[in-house]
Design a protein around this motif. Structure first.
Motif: not given
Length: 101
Positions: A8-15, A52-55, A88-91
């Motif tokens: 399983h992959v958990f990817a957190t993206w800060k847009v 709301r900018n975090t996926i 993205l700002e961060n990944r």
């Protein structure tokens, strides 16, 4: 030896500010193509309630080789790496193996 367990992959993206709609639009296609992959078990897209900018992506694959196939796919290379990552700002990405009790 390569892990043959599900991964399983958990990817957190800060847009980046002002780019969330662009990222969500691109993710529709990434989702559609990813769930067609033989090794894909699921591909879930979540948006943070507090930012709301975090996926957060929650993805499941049959095994490690299925993740490699996903990362080498045209839609991952073109859309995720080519178009989304620059927005993205961060990944952060965490690969996990489910623990069965």
């Amino acid at each position: 030896m390569e892990n043959q367990n599900p991964v399983h992959v958990f990817a957190t993206w800060k847009v980046k500010e002002g780019q969330i709609e662009n990222v969500l639009h691109l993710l529709k296609t990434v989702h559609k193509e990813s769930i067609k992959e033989d090794g894909n078990l699921f591909y879930k897209i979540h948006q943070s309630n507090s930012d709301r900018n975090t996926i957060v992506l929650f993805e499941g694959y049959k095994d490690e080789s299925s993740i490699a196939e996903h990362r080498n796919s045209k839609h991952f290379q073109d859309l995720v790496l080519g178009k989304i990552v620059p927005l993205l700002e961060n990944r952060e990405i965490v690969l996990t193996t489910p623990i069965e009790y």
